[in-house]
Design an enzyme around this catalytic site. Structure first.
Site, PDB file in Angstrom:
ATOM      1  N   LYS A 108       1.202  -0.764   0.331  1.00 22.03           N
ATOM      2  CA  LYS A 108       0.300   0.119  -0.151  1.00 22.03           C
ATOM      3  C   LYS A 108       1.298   1.193  -0.320  1.00 22.03           C
ATOM      4  O   LYS A 108       0.485   2.487  -0.650  1.00 22.03           O
ATOM      5  CB  LYS A 108      -0.911   0.568   1.168  1.00 22.03           C
ATOM      6  CG  LYS A 108      -1.843  -0.854   0.641  1.00 22.03           C
ATOM      7  CD  LYS A 108      -3.143  -0.600   2.678  1.00 22.03           C
ATOM      8  CE  LYS A 108      -2.495  -0.874   3.221  1.00 22.03           C
ATOM      9  NZ  LYS A 108      -1.787  -2.189   3.910  1.00 22.03           N
ATOM     10  N   ARG A 145      -9.365   2.126   9.366  1.00 25.68           N
ATOM     11  CA  ARG A 145      -9.018   0.435   8.971  1.00 25.68           C
ATOM     12  C   ARG A 145     -10.464  -0.139   9.704  1.00 25.68           C
ATOM     13  O   ARG A 145     -10.293  -1.494   9.743  1.00 25.68           O
ATOM     14  CB  ARG A 145      -8.061  -0.087  10.300  1.00 25.68           C
ATOM     15  CG  ARG A 145      -6.588   1.329   9.625  1.00 25.68           C
ATOM     16  CD  ARG A 145      -5.354   0.809  10.620  1.00 25.68           C
ATOM     17  NE  ARG A 145      -4.785   1.686  10.384  1.00 25.68           N
ATOM     18  CZ  ARG A 145      -3.474   0.790  10.123  1.00 25.68           C
ATOM     19  NH1 ARG A 145      -3.456  -0.763   9.371  1.00 25.68           N
ATOM     20  NH2 ARG A 145      -2.650   1.868   9.324  1.00 25.68           N
ATOM     21  N   ARG A 177      12.481  -9.834   5.010  1.00 20.15           N
ATOM     22  CA  ARG A 177      12.706  -8.521   5.325  1.00 20.15           C
ATOM     23  C   ARG A 177      13.941  -8.410   6.062  1.00 20.15           C
ATOM     24  O   ARG A 177      13.514  -9.280   7.049  1.00 20.15           O
ATOM     25  CB  ARG A 177      11.697  -7.592   5.603  1.00 20.15           C
ATOM     26  CG  ARG A 177      10.664  -7.621   4.602  1.00 20.15           C
ATOM     27  CD  ARG A 177       9.579  -6.069   4.809  1.00 20.15           C
ATOM     28  NE  ARG A 177       9.422  -5.878   5.922  1.00 20.15           N
ATOM     29  CZ  ARG A 177       8.309  -4.903   5.941  1.00 20.15           C
ATOM     30  NH1 ARG A 177       8.138  -4.519   4.567  1.00 20.15           N
ATOM     31  NH2 ARG A 177       7.444  -5.152   7.537  1.00 20.15           N
ATOM     32  N   ARG A 230      12.674  -7.819  11.868  1.00 22.55           N
ATOM     33  CA  ARG A 230      12.363  -7.120  13.469  1.00 22.55           C
ATOM     34  C   ARG A 230      10.914  -8.623  13.162  1.00 22.55           C
ATOM     35  O   ARG A 230      10.836  -9.319  12.685  1.00 22.55           O
ATOM     36  CB  ARG A 230      11.100  -6.302  12.618  1.00 22.55           C
ATOM     37  CG  ARG A 230      12.576  -4.892  11.908  1.00 22.55           C
ATOM     38  CD  ARG A 230      11.835  -3.657  11.540  1.00 22.55           C
ATOM     39  NE  ARG A 230      10.541  -3.719  10.568  1.00 22.55           N
ATOM     40  CZ  ARG A 230       9.314  -3.205  10.113  1.00 22.55           C
ATOM     41  NH1 ARG A 230       9.755  -1.566  11.469  1.00 22.55           N
ATOM     42  NH2 ARG A 230       8.765  -3.810  10.200  1.00 22.55           N
ATOM     43  N   ARG A 233      -1.170 -10.370  12.561  1.00 24.00           N
ATOM     44  CA  ARG A 233      -1.537  -9.444  12.005  1.00 24.00           C
ATOM     45  C   ARG A 233      -2.660  -9.781  10.911  1.00 24.00           C
ATOM     46  O   ARG A 233      -3.454  -9.012  10.185  1.00 24.00           O
ATOM     47  CB  ARG A 233      -0.347  -8.612  11.378  1.00 24.00           C
ATOM     48  CG  ARG A 233       0.395  -8.118  12.017  1.00 24.00           C
ATOM     49  CD  ARG A 233       2.391  -7.884  11.231  1.00 24.00           C
ATOM     50  NE  ARG A 233       1.480  -6.622  10.673  1.00 24.00           N
ATOM     51  CZ  ARG A 233       2.850  -6.051   9.786  1.00 24.00           C
ATOM     52  NH1 ARG A 233       4.184  -6.968  10.044  1.00 24.00           N
ATOM     53  NH2 ARG A 233       2.665  -4.839   9.389  1.00 24.00           N
TER      54      ARG A 233
END
Length: 217
Positions: A13, A88, A127, A160, A171
């Site tokens: 996004k 959201r 990542r 992370r 999530r």
């Protein structure tokens, strides 16, 4: 054009918002930017929001919506905007509809970046972040020449907590519970368009802009 961008974490996004906003020549407005601006400027809303954040609590919808209201009332948003990260939830979406009605306008389109859970996990879990300069690499899509060492500054890379598979799964569950219902909400208004968000960034951007053109954007 007044546009909202929705999609799961890892859908791209933030990246697509930049390209789409530039194409439309409208400001990209994210709740993160709004929060940082209000807190750094010490506005009454920023002070209130910081009080909740410092206590480790979620900022109430009322505070967030008032921040969004103030931002959308600024001159650069008069001819359109792209909202990234808000709304959201369906209650926030209802509040946004009311807010825009009060301002004498309404959303034109809601664009959903569509990507399946396996692809989200693949993108986010790969990542790696540099401890030195903060650059984000990817073990598959943007690897460093030496494993776990940043090509830019030579510092160590780390994963992370937000990018670990278990956290990503949580999530995605939260997204399915709270944010995915926006698809039905805006679909019922006839304002929703879905975009395949898999593949190279450039290809996704082309699909998004082609869709916008179909809606006069």
């Amino acid at each position: 054009m007044r546009l909202v961008l929705v999609g799961p974490p890892g859908a791209g996004k933030g990246t697509q918002a930049e390209f789409i906003a530039a194409h439309l020549a409208v400001p990209k407005i994210s709740t993160g930017d709004i929060f940082r601006a209000n807190v750094s400027q010490g506005t009454p809303l920023g002070v209130e929001a910081k009080r909740y954040m410092d206590a480790g609590q979620l900022v109430p919808d009322e505070v967030t919506i008032n921040m969004v209201r103030d931002r959308l009332a600024e001159p650069d948003a008069g001819d359109g905007f792209l909202l990234d990260g808000f709304p959201r939830t369906v209650p926030q979406a209802s509040a946004l509809d009311k807010l825009l009605a009060d301002l004498g306008t309404a959303l034109d389109l809601v664009m959903e970046l569509v990507v399946d859970d396996d692809e989200v996990i693949r993108r986010l879990s790969g990542r790696r972040t540099c401890r030195g300069c903060g650059k984000i690499w990817h073990v598959e899509f943007d690897p460093t020449s030496k494993e776990n060492i940043c090509d830019r500054c030579g510092s160590e890379l780390f994963q992370r907590d937000d990018d670990k598979a278990e956290t990503i799964g949580n999530r995605l569950v939260e997204y399915a519970d709270k944010t995915a219902p926006l698809v039905d909400f805006y679909g019922a208004q006839g304002k929703l368009v879905g975009i395949d968000a898999t593949g190279p960034v450039e290809d996704v951007t082309v699909r998004a802009i082609d869709a916008l053109r179909s809606y006069g954007g």
